[in-house]
Design a protein around this motif. Structure first.
Motif, PDB file in Angstrom:
ATOM      1  N   GLU A  65       0.826  -1.195   0.000  1.00  0.00           N
ATOM      2  CA  GLU A  65       0.000   0.000   0.000  1.00  0.00           C
ATOM      3  C   GLU A  65       0.868   1.256   0.000  1.00  0.00           C
ATOM      4  O   GLU A  65       0.573   2.232  -0.698  1.00  0.00           O
ATOM      5  N   LEU A  66       1.950   1.231   0.770  1.00  0.00           N
ATOM      6  CA  LEU A  66       2.852   2.380   0.781  1.00  0.00           C
ATOM      7  C   LEU A  66       3.454   2.614  -0.594  1.00  0.00           C
ATOM      8  O   LEU A  66       3.567   3.760  -1.056  1.00  0.00           O
ATOM      9  N   LEU A  67       3.832   1.541  -1.278  1.00  0.00           N
ATOM     10  CA  LEU A  67       4.401   1.695  -2.619  1.00  0.00           C
ATOM     11  C   LEU A  67       3.363   2.223  -3.600  1.00  0.00           C
ATOM     12  O   LEU A  67       3.686   3.021  -4.488  1.00  0.00           O
ATOM     13  N   HIS A  68       2.109   1.796  -3.454  1.00  0.00           N
ATOM     14  CA  HIS A  68       1.034   2.348  -4.288  1.00  0.00           C
ATOM     15  C   HIS A  68       0.894   3.849  -4.040  1.00  0.00           C
ATOM     16  O   HIS A  68       0.786   4.650  -4.978  1.00  0.00           O
ATOM     17  N   ILE A  69       0.876   4.212  -2.772  1.00  0.00           N
ATOM     18  CA  ILE A  69       0.728   5.621  -2.427  1.00  0.00           C
ATOM     19  C   ILE A  69       1.888   6.434  -2.987  1.00  0.00           C
ATOM     20  O   ILE A  69       1.698   7.515  -3.555  1.00  0.00           O
ATOM     21  N   GLN A  70       3.106   5.901  -2.853  1.00  0.00           N
ATOM     22  CA  GLN A  70       4.260   6.625  -3.364  1.00  0.00           C
ATOM     23  C   GLN A  70       4.208   6.786  -4.879  1.00  0.00           C
ATOM     24  O   GLN A  70       4.609   7.829  -5.418  1.00  0.00           O
ATOM     25  N   SER A  71       3.690   5.781  -5.587  1.00  0.00           N
ATOM     26  CA  SER A  71       3.588   5.884  -7.043  1.00  0.00           C
ATOM     27  C   SER A  71       2.620   6.986  -7.454  1.00  0.00           C
ATOM     28  O   SER A  71       2.764   7.589  -8.521  1.00  0.00           O
ATOM     29  N   GLU A  72       1.632   7.273  -6.598  1.00  0.00           N
ATOM     30  CA  GLU A  72       0.658   8.323  -6.895  1.00  0.00           C
ATOM     31  C   GLU A  72       1.113   9.700  -6.420  1.00  0.00           C
ATOM     32  O   GLU A  72       0.863  10.709  -7.090  1.00  0.00           O
ATOM     33  N   LEU A  73       1.788   9.753  -5.265  1.00  0.00           N
ATOM     34  CA  LEU A  73       2.048  11.038  -4.618  1.00  0.00           C
ATOM     35  C   LEU A  73       3.492  11.508  -4.721  1.00  0.00           C
ATOM     36  O   LEU A  73       3.766  12.696  -4.575  1.00  0.00           O
ATOM     37  N   ASN A  74       4.445  10.593  -4.915  1.00  0.00           N
ATOM     38  CA  ASN A  74       5.856  10.950  -5.120  1.00  0.00           C
ATOM     39  C   ASN A  74       6.408  11.801  -3.977  1.00  0.00           C
ATOM     40  O   ASN A  74       6.941  12.886  -4.170  1.00  0.00           O
ATOM     41  N   LYS A  75       6.289  11.308  -2.750  1.00  0.00           N
ATOM     42  CA  LYS A  75       6.826  11.998  -1.584  1.00  0.00           C
ATOM     43  C   LYS A  75       8.313  11.683  -1.412  1.00  0.00           C
ATOM     44  O   LYS A  75       8.847  10.741  -2.000  1.00  0.00           O
ATOM     45  N   THR A  76       8.977  12.462  -0.576  1.00  0.00           N
ATOM     46  CA  THR A  76      10.301  12.102  -0.081  1.00  0.00           C
ATOM     47  C   THR A  76      10.078  11.385   1.243  1.00  0.00           C
ATOM     48  O   THR A  76       9.566  11.981   2.193  1.00  0.00           O
ATOM     49  N   ILE A  77      10.435  10.108   1.306  1.00  0.00           N
ATOM     50  CA  ILE A  77      10.113   9.271   2.458  1.00  0.00           C
ATOM     51  C   ILE A  77      11.403   8.766   3.102  1.00  0.00           C
ATOM     52  O   ILE A  77      12.280   8.232   2.413  1.00  0.00           O
ATOM     53  N   VAL A  78      11.508   8.940   4.416  1.00  0.00           N
ATOM     54  CA  VAL A  78      12.613   8.388   5.192  1.00  0.00           C
ATOM     55  C   VAL A  78      12.009   7.423   6.199  1.00  0.00           C
ATOM     56  O   VAL A  78      11.113   7.787   6.959  1.00  0.00           O
ATOM     57  N   CYS A  79      12.502   6.186   6.201  1.00  0.00           N
ATOM     58  CA  CYS A  79      11.868   5.129   6.997  1.00  0.00           C
ATOM     59  C   CYS A  79      12.920   4.354   7.777  1.00  0.00           C
ATOM     60  O   CYS A  79      13.916   3.901   7.213  1.00  0.00           O
ATOM     61  N   VAL A  80      12.691   4.203   9.079  1.00  0.00           N
ATOM     62  CA  VAL A  80      13.539   3.391   9.941  1.00  0.00           C
ATOM     63  C   VAL A  80      12.964   1.984  10.019  1.00  0.00           C
ATOM     64  O   VAL A  80      11.750   1.809  10.193  1.00  0.00           O
ATOM     65  N   THR A  81      13.819   0.977   9.897  1.00  0.00           N
ATOM     66  CA  THR A  81      13.365  -0.403  10.031  1.00  0.00           C
ATOM     67  C   THR A  81      14.505  -1.266  10.547  1.00  0.00           C
ATOM     68  O   THR A  81      15.682  -0.969  10.326  1.00  0.00           O
TER      69      THR A  81
END
Length: 427
Positions: free
Chosen positions: A195-211
Motif C-alpha cells: 500500500e505504501l508503494l502504491h501511495i508513493q507511485s501516486e504522490l511521489n513523496k520524499t520518504i525516510v523510513c527506519v526499520t
C-alpha cells in the motif's frame, strides 16, 4: 519557512530534497555521540531506508529531521532551506510522521484523527471532510465504513493505514516513518508495504523510513543506509548493489544468509508481463463464462465486482454448478499487489492450487495474472540487472571522509555535491 515545506492549500505538494550536514547529537551523560558528524543526502521523491542494529542512532537521525530531537550541532536543510532555526511546531506541520501502531488518539474517531493537522491549519469543514474521505480511499479503507469508528474498533493493520492517512492529511512533501509496520503480522505487513508503494507511485513523496527488517528495506527502498553505532554510515547505496557488493563483513552479517534469495525482492510484479484471463461480472450467466473459457482453452475465470476488484476465481467445474455470478467474496483468494516482489508472488503461488496469483493495482483493481513460469523467467533478468546498476549513490559520510555507495574518498567531494543535494535527487 519556504512555501515547499508549508502544507499545501490546493495542488499536490512536490517532493522535497533533504540534506543533513555534519549533524551531531550528544545526549547528557554519554561519552560517545548518538549521531556523530553525519552528512547525508536524501534525494527528492525517493524512499530512503535507515537500517542497523538497535541503538545505532537511526531513529535519532530520523527524529532530528523534524526536530522532535534537536541536533547538538550541524544543519538540516529541506529544499534548500536550513530549518534548524525555525519554529519546531511550524516545521512539523509540514512533515508527515508515522510511528509503530499508528499512534492514533484513542478518544477520537478515524475522521477526527486524520483531520488533526488540517484543523490546526484552519481548513474549512467541507474541505476537511473531503480530504478525510480521499485519504481513506487512498489507503483502501471505505470511508462510509471507517470514518466514524474509533481506533479500538480497528485491526492493527487498519490502525496503521489510518496513521499513514493522518500523516498525509495536509499533503506534506516529506514523510518520516519510524518502524511503521513492526507491530503487525507478516501478511498484514506485506499488504501495508504494498500500500505504501502504491501511495508513493501516486504522490511521489520524499520518504525516510527506519526499520530493523533488511528484507523490508530492500523491498521499499530506492536507497538503503546501513548504520553502525553512532550512526556511522557503513554503506549507502541501492538495494541491488548492497546485495551484490556488500561493503564489508559488518554489512554481510547484517544482510544475513540467503543474499541470493533476497535478489527476488529486487523485482516487483509490475515489472513482468501479466496474463489476461477470462473475467466476468456480478450477475453474469455462469454458462456464458464457461463457454468463453472453453473457447479460449483456459481453466479458470476471475469474477470482478462493480469496482473491478477480484472476488472469486472459479474453475470450469465450479462454473458448471452455478446459474449466475454472485457478490460472494472468496476470503482465500490468492491476491497480490502489482507492487509485490517476486518473492511475495512465489510465496502466494505456492499455496494456490492454480499455480498462479491474481494481481491488483491501485484501489485493488484487477490487472491480470502472474504465473510461476513468468516469475522464473524474470529471476534470471533480475540477477543480471543487479550487477549492472549505474546510478550514482547519494552523498553519505561521517566527519572525515565521503562514503558514496561502497567507495571512500576525500572530504572535498562533499563540498561539490552539498549545494545540489538538498534540492536535487540523483535518481
Amino acid at each position: 519557512m519556504s512555501e515547499t515545506l508549508t502544507p499545501t492549500t490546493g495542488d499536490k505538494a512536490t517532493a522535497t530534497g533533504i540534506l543533513l550536514e555534519d549533524v551531531t547529537k550528544r545526549f547528557p551523560g554519554q561519552d560517545k555521540p548518538a549521531v556523530g558528524g553525519l552528512t547525508m543526502e536524501i534525494p527528492r521523491g525517493s524512499i530512503v531506508m535507515l537500517v542497523g542494529p538497535s541503538g545505532c542512532g537511526k531513529t535519532t537521525t530520523l527524529k532530528m529531521i523534524n526536530r522532535l530531537i534537536e541536533p547538538s550541532s550541524g544543519r538540516i536543510i529541506l529544499d534548500g532551506e536550513d530549518v534548524t532555526g525555525i519554529d519546531g511546531d511550524q516545521l512539523r506541520r509540514g512533515i508527515g510522521y508515522v510511528i509503530q501502531a499508528g499512534g492514533l488518539f484513542p478518544h477520537m474517531t478515524v475522521a477526527a484523527n486524520i483531520a488533526v493537522v488540517p484543523k490546526m491549519l484552519n481548513w474549512d469543514k467541507d474541505r476537511i471532510q473531503s480530504r478525510v474521505d480521499e485519504l481513506l480511499e487512498l489507503v483502501s479503507l471505505d470511508p462510509a465504513l471507517y470514518r466514524d469508528r474509533y481506533p479500538k474498533e480497528l485491526s492493527g493493520g487498519q490502525q496503521q493505514r489510518v496513521g499513514v492517512a493522518r500523516a498525509l492529511a495536509a499533503d506534506p512533501p516529506v514523510l518520516l516513518m519510524d518502524e511503521p509496520f513492526g507491530a503487525v503480522d507478516p501478511i498484514t505487513r506485506q499488504r501495508l508495504q504494498d500500500e505504501l508503494l502504491h501511495i508513493q507511485s501516486e504522490l511521489n513523496k520524499t520518504i525516510v523510513c527506519v526499520t530493523h527488517d533488511f528484507d523490508e528495506a530492500v523491498k521499499l527502498g530506492d536507497w538503503i543506509a546501513i548504520f553502525d553505532e553512532g550512526a556511522q554510515l557503513v554503506q549507502y547505496d541501492s538495494p541491488e548493489r548492497i546485495l551484490a557488493n556488500p561493503a564489508n563483513e559488518f554489512v554481510e552479517n547484517f544482510i544475513g544468509s540467503g543474499a541470493g534469495l533476497k535478489q527476488l525482492t529486487l523485482t516487483r510484479v509490475n515489472e513482468v508481463e501479466l496474463a489476461s484471463p477470462i473475467t466476468a461480472g456480478i450477475g453474469d450467466l455462469a454458462s456464458d463464462t464457461l463457454s468463453r473459457l472453453q473457447g479460449a482453452g483456459e481453466q479458470n475465470a476471475v469474477v470482478l465486482d462493480e469496482r473491478e476488484r477480484p472476488i472469486q476465481w472459479l474453475s470450469r467445474r465450479q462454473l458448471s454448478r452455478l446459474d449466475r455470478h454472485t457478490d460472494a467474496v472468496d476470503p482465500k483468494l490468492p491476491v497480490i499487489s502489482e507492487q509485490s516482489t517476486l518473492n511475495d508472488a512465489l510465496d502466494t503461488m505456492l499455496v494456490s492450487s492454480t499455480g498462479a496469483a491474481l494481481v491488483t493495482g491501485p484501489r485493488d483493481r484487477f490487472l491480470g495474472l502472474v504465473t510461476v513460469q513468468t516469475v522464473m523467467e524474470a529471476i534470471t533478468a533480475a540477477n543480471d540487472a543487479a550487477q549492472q546498476g549505474s546510478s550514482s549513490a547519494p552523498v553519505g559520510l561521517n566527519s572525515g571522509g565521503i562514503r558514496r555507495g561502497t567507495e571512500t574518498d576525500g572530504q572535498a567531494a562533499v563540498q561539490d555535491d552539498a549545494g545540489a543535494a538538498a534540492g536535487q535527487g540523483t535518481r
